[in-house]
Enzyme design. Structure first.
Site, mmCIF file in Angstrom:
data_model
loop_
_atom_site.group_PDB
_atom_site.id
_atom_site.type_symbol
_atom_site.label_atom_id
_atom_site.label_comp_id
_atom_site.label_asym_id
_atom_site.label_seq_id
_atom_site.Cartn_x
_atom_site.Cartn_y
_atom_site.Cartn_z
ATOM 1 N N CYS A 232 0.631 -1.540 0.326
ATOM 2 C CA CYS A 232 -0.192 -0.203 -0.238
ATOM 3 C C CYS A 232 0.939 1.039 -0.024
ATOM 4 C CB CYS A 232 -0.760 0.343 1.378
ATOM 5 S SG CYS A 232 -0.186 -0.327 2.422
ATOM 6 N N HIS B 110 -2.106 5.368 6.347
ATOM 7 C CA HIS B 110 -0.765 6.566 6.381
ATOM 8 C C HIS B 110 -1.011 7.639 6.194
ATOM 9 C CE1 HIS B 110 0.629 1.959 6.611
ATOM 10 N NE2 HIS B 110 -0.239 1.927 5.252
HETATM 11 P P1 NAD Z 1 -4.964 -10.520 6.544
HETATM 12 O O1 NAD Z 1 -4.876 -11.011 7.451
HETATM 13 O O2 NAD Z 1 -6.308 -9.214 6.302
HETATM 14 O O3 NAD Z 1 -6.066 -11.638 5.826
HETATM 15 C C1 NAD Z 1 -5.001 -13.043 5.221
HETATM 16 C C2 NAD Z 1 -6.314 -13.490 4.850
HETATM 17 O O4 NAD Z 1 -5.455 -15.170 4.013
HETATM 18 C C3 NAD Z 1 -6.911 -13.975 6.003
HETATM 19 O O5 NAD Z 1 -8.444 -14.567 5.382
HETATM 20 C C4 NAD Z 1 -6.243 -15.729 6.454
HETATM 21 O O6 NAD Z 1 -7.437 -16.789 7.600
HETATM 22 C C5 NAD Z 1 -6.319 -16.037 4.973
HETATM 23 N N1 NAD Z 1 -5.018 -17.117 5.314
HETATM 24 C C6 NAD Z 1 -3.463 -17.324 6.172
HETATM 25 N N2 NAD Z 1 -3.033 -18.417 5.889
HETATM 26 C C7 NAD Z 1 -3.842 -18.630 4.746
HETATM 27 C C8 NAD Z 1 -2.914 -20.111 3.758
HETATM 28 N N3 NAD Z 1 -2.172 -20.511 4.560
HETATM 29 N N4 NAD Z 1 -3.703 -20.079 2.656
HETATM 30 C C9 NAD Z 1 -5.435 -19.710 2.930
HETATM 31 N N5 NAD Z 1 -5.230 -18.728 3.534
HETATM 32 C C10 NAD Z 1 -4.806 -18.152 4.466
HETATM 33 O O7 NAD Z 1 -4.014 -9.749 4.850
HETATM 34 P P2 NAD Z 1 -4.381 -8.586 5.218
HETATM 35 O O8 NAD Z 1 -3.946 -7.812 5.408
HETATM 36 O O9 NAD Z 1 -5.291 -8.906 3.734
HETATM 37 O O10 NAD Z 1 -2.686 -8.744 3.488
HETATM 38 C C11 NAD Z 1 -3.049 -9.967 2.347
HETATM 39 C C12 NAD Z 1 -1.152 -9.570 1.735
HETATM 40 O O11 NAD Z 1 -1.661 -8.333 1.099
HETATM 41 C C13 NAD Z 1 -0.348 -9.439 2.744
HETATM 42 O O12 NAD Z 1 0.806 -9.358 1.364
HETATM 43 C C14 NAD Z 1 -0.258 -7.970 2.960
HETATM 44 O O13 NAD Z 1 1.539 -7.680 3.289
HETATM 45 C C15 NAD Z 1 -0.726 -7.578 1.533
HETATM 46 N N6 NAD Z 1 -1.602 -6.254 1.932
HETATM 47 C C16 NAD Z 1 -1.670 -5.585 3.226
HETATM 48 C C17 NAD Z 1 -2.608 -4.223 3.254
HETATM 49 C C18 NAD Z 1 -2.395 -3.733 4.679
HETATM 50 O O14 NAD Z 1 -2.843 -2.912 4.543
HETATM 51 N N7 NAD Z 1 -3.792 -4.894 4.582
HETATM 52 C C19 NAD Z 1 -2.197 -3.596 2.273
HETATM 53 C C20 NAD Z 1 -1.523 -3.899 1.111
HETATM 54 C C21 NAD Z 1 -0.861 -5.056 0.601
#
Ligand code: NAD
Length: 339
Positions: free
Chosen positions: A141, A220
């Protein structure tokens, strides 16, 4: 033309938003989403009409809870053209071999290293680099936010050096395990990973980043200081930023004094989940002096990468050029279009 069949592995903060955004497009469809255990979010997936899949080891959990699943993550791989992997950082590598074995494409998120795919994606800066690729990665992000303004400014004036301080939200609003914190926590290992991540897409840019975690969950904020190759007036810099794709200019004088009012504006726009996909820059906070340019920008961490994931699907599936993809994505998500 047949719809692109998309799977979403990990229906969390990013995954559920990407699923909604993909469903809103005319040229692609969500075949299924995955959850690791029955929860309110697996109910949300069903409520929104998405078929549920789960890792093999979790099938029993869903059976015991009487929550129907269509199959395993592997089964879902067999039904899609492309998987958008939205699992937490460092989990994606566990799945890469499964995607490769199924012969499907996959997009990973910013929590994974650039080395996992060797290609990182941003709609404005390098749409073409993922053209036809099997694997790509939508940068984080914060990196997406930086690229949205740095790339157009570099094209217009040239950037000699960039110094950025990122004030980072401590946790996402729906996350009660990592916050709130009562304090400001600097990232002491410098430079932070954000600068090198920008360089995964703009390798020629000389950028240094520092970061502080703050007691907030909603957005942010970046303070950006640029040494330009060619001098800019404040008016010219404002114009360059205003015309940038997926950037929204606001004015403190109009009452938007903080990220709180940006989120209020977001709710008033009544988009899905009140998301602010654009990077928000304060017009009255832009200042140019000779070769120096200063501005503030705010990043809605939960949603700015969502339109990029949709565009990345089109680039990898060789659907259309960047301008057409950005236009289609923006129209479907209610984002004003600027090329
Ligand atoms: P999150 O924890 O909200 O969601 C992750 C999901 O993946 C959850 O539903 C979890 O149950 C599932 N999960 C966990 N282990 C798993 C597995 N082994 N197999 C299948 N599903 C599984 O995380 P998020 O914030 O959505 O982040 C996801 C990605 O996006 C990361 O790489 C993060 O760095 C990136 N990201 C996050 C944000 C943010 O601010 N939240 C912003 C941009 C990018």
């Amino acid at each position: 033309m047949a719809l692109i069949k998309v799977g979403i592995n990990g229906f969390g903060t990013i995954g559920k938003r990407v699923a909604s955004a993909v469903s809103a497009q005319d040229d692609m469809e969500v075949v299924g989403v995955t959850k690791t255990r029955p929860s309110f979010e697996s109910e949300v997936a069903r409520y929104r009409g998405f078929d549920l899949y789960t890792p093999q080891k979790s099938v029993e959990l869903f059976e015991k809870a009487n929550v129907p699943v269509e199959g395993t993550v592997e089964d879902l791989c067999g039904k899609v053209d492309i998987m958008v992997d939205c699992t937490p950082g460092n989990v994606g590598p566990e799945y890469k071999a499964m995607y490769a074995k199924a012969g499907i494409k996959a997009i990973f998120q910013g929590g994974e290293d650039h080395s996992l795919t060797g290609i990182s994606f941003n709609s404005t800066a390098n749409y073409k680099e993922s053209w036809g690729a099997q694997f790509s990665r939508v940068v984080s992000c914060n990196t997406t936010g930086l690229l949205r303004t740095l790339y157009p400014i570099d094209r217009r004036f040239g950037i000699e050096k960039a110094y950025v301080t990122l004030v980072r939200r401590a946790a996402d609003p729906g996350d009660s395990k990592s916050g709130p914190i009562n304090g400001l926590e600097p990232t002491v290992k410098l430079p932070t990973h954000h600068g090198p991540d920008v360089q995964s897409i703009m390798p020629w840019v000389n950028i240094n980043t520092m970061a502080i975690k703050a007691s907030t969950t909603i957005m942010h904020m970046h303070t950006v200081t640029l040494e330009l190759k060619n001098p800019a007036s404040t008016e010219a810099a404002v114009e360059a930023i205003r015309n940038s794709s997926r950037v929204r200019m606001v004015d403190a004088a109009s009452g938007i004094k903080s990220t709180a009012e940006i989120m209020e504006l977001s709710r008033d726009l009544a988009r899905d989940r009140s998301d602010m996909y654009e990077i928000v820059v304060w017009e009255d906070g832009v200042k140019a002096a000779g070769n120096m340019l200063y501005y503030y920008q705010a990043v809605h961490q939960e949603s700015d990468v969502v339109p990029e994931n949709v565009d990345c699907i089109r680039s990898m599936c060789k659907v259309c050029d960047a301008a057409d993809s950005v236009k289609m994505t923006n129209q479907a998500l209610g984002i004003p279009y600027k090329c």
